[in-house]
Design an enzyme around this catalytic site. Structure first.
Site, short mmCIF file in Angstrom:
data_model
loop_
_atom_site.label_atom_id
_atom_site.label_comp_id
_atom_site.label_asym_id
_atom_site.label_seq_id
_atom_site.Cartn_x
_atom_site.Cartn_y
_atom_site.Cartn_z
N GLU A 107 -75.07 65.67 -4.52
CA GLU A 107 -74.44 67.21 -4.77
C GLU A 107 -74.70 68.05 -3.60
OE1 GLU A 107 -75.53 69.03 -8.49
OE2 GLU A 107 -74.36 70.85 -8.09
N GLY B 282 -61.61 92.91 11.78
CA GLY B 282 -61.62 94.22 11.55
C GLY B 282 -61.12 94.63 10.29
#
Ligand SMILES: Cc1cc2nc3c(=O)[nH]c(=O)nc-3n(C[C@H](O)[C@H](O)[C@H](O)COP(=O)(O)OP(=O)(O)OC[C@H]3O[C@@H](n4cnc5c(N)ncnc54)[C@H](O)[C@@H]3O)c2cc1C
Length: 381
Positions: free
Chosen positions: A244, A341
């Protein structure tokens, strides 16, 4: 110095190309919509099955592809291209945490009844370990199975369970002794039936996945659904943790590489102060650092994978890979968002979702703090 690389062959690269094609065609175009709907359709499972992608490591006698963990590793990395941590998580929970205990510890009859239909995408699985009162401390679970004629009766609650609303069966850890703990937990495969109820949870990221609290109220589970030896369930929990965690590391490496490529392209295209963003040293250096992080994470993860495939028990290397990649992935996504941005903060840009999705890594599948605890032990501290 040569880079430790798993022994990927031409066959693995062919699988990579076909899995990528499927994911880019069938999953990625829907990422935004599934995010908004906070759900990806169940039909994704049979579609994946038709490509052989739900049973790569499973034997052909159950409908699998007869491959191994290395084939599965290719898919784990490619699933990042779905552009939706939630979709990858729902598929991944089915393939990598719910079905492996049945494959490894199930009886022949259980494999025919649960594993084979899971590989066909007809029945969806979930793994139910975490409870409101027990997460990192898995031995402290309190869901109780009382012995009755022909089986057990379950009462208790699981939470944060991926596929918890849609799952047809839940591979569930329960207390089978009064004390519980390391020698008092067992696994049972619980069908969705009377007494099993789920309520969906709302999350920061992984929005397309279905995460739920599952209540068990006087749920009868027949003898034949005990998975593995009675009272030895803690071993089943531990048995799949390495895989996992490797899968989580691989998924992060795939997501980081993709995010870097897209952000570098954005930085080449977008101009500020008369030149492309990548023409500004600060941005160029940031991208150089991020590329180094992708490379470092991939090397560490591939080294752990190679050892795992070779049959070592690379507890230290897998733990380090999980710890390194999950935090690095979140930090890289945040940096990519910054380079975008204002656009990076907008819902219609992939990077906003990727940054939210990446926040789960340092928490799920064993948190950063638990990884450090394991390393402390392994390092003899
Ligand atoms: C989206 C999502 C999907 C999930 N899917 C599944 C699933 O399918 N099946 C399932 O069973 N579980 C699932 N989980 C649960 C997940 O594995 C747990 O959230 C995780 O193990 C942490 O447990 P907890 O949330 O109870 O936190 P806690 O164990 O309560 O920890 C809280 C904080 O304390 C820290 N902490 C705990 N112990 C120590 C210690 N000894 N030393 C220092 N710090 C410590 C932790 O690192 C964490 O920062 C999922 C969780 C999420 C958020």
């Amino acid at each position: 110095m040569s880079i430790p690389t798993p022994p990927f062959t031409d066959e693995h690269e062919e699988l990579r190309a076909s899995a990528r094609g499927f994911i880019e065609r069938e999953l990625a175009p829907h990422a935004q919509r599934w995010e908004e709907e906070q759900w990806f359709p169940d039909e994704v499972f049979p579609k994946m099955a038709a490509q052989g992608l739900l049973g790569l490591k499973y034997p052909e006698e159950y409908g699998g592809q007869g491959g191994d963990y290395l084939h599965e590793a290719v898919l784990a990395e490619e699933l990042a291209r779905a552009g939706s941590g939630g979709t990858a998580a729902g598929i991944g929970a089915h393939i990598n945490i719910a079905t492996p205990p049945i494959w490894k510890f199930g009886t022949e009859e259980q494999k025919q009844r649960y594993l084979a239909p899971a590989i066909r995408g007809e029945r969806i699985g979930a793994l139910g370990i975490t409870e409101p009162g027990a997460g990192s401390d898995v031995a402290a679970i309190s869901t109780r199975a009382e012995r009755v004629d022909g089986g057990w009766v379950l009462n208790g609650e699981k939470t944060y369970i991926t596929n918890g609303v849609r799952a047809h069966f839940i591979v569930t850890a329960v207390k089978t002794t009064r004390e519980g703990g390391h020698h008092g937990i067992s696994f049972m495969i619980v069908d969705r039936r009377e007494g099993v109820s789920s309520s969906a949870l709302h999350k920061l990221g992984w929005q397309a996945s279905d995460t739920a609290t599952i209540s068990f109220q006087d749920v009868f589970v027949g003898e034949e659904n005990l998975l593995g030896p009675l009272n030895e369930g803690f071993k089943l929990i531990m048995a799949n943790f390495q895989w996992e965690r490797l899968v989580m590391a691989l998924g992060s490496v795939g997501a980081m590489a993709l995010a870097w490529e897209r952000t570098a392209e954005f930085a080449r295209q977008r101009s500020a102060f008369g030149r492309p963003l990548s023409g500004h040293q600060a941005i160029r250096h940031e991208l150089a650092d991020l590329a180094t992080s992708v490379y470092t994470c991939r090397c560490v993860t591939y080294d752990a994978l190679r050892r795992f495939i070779a049959g070592e028990e690379p507890l230290k290397e897998v733990t380090m890979a999980k710890l390194l990649t999950q935090r690095a992935c979140f930090e890289l996504m945040d940096a990519c968002l910054q380079i975008h941005g204002g656009a990076g903060y907008m819902r219609e840009y992939w990077v906003e979702r990727a940054a939210r999705d990446a926040r789960l890594g340092p928490i799920g599948g064993g948190s950063d703090e638990i990884m450090r605890e394991i390393l402390g032990r392994v390092l003899g501290l």
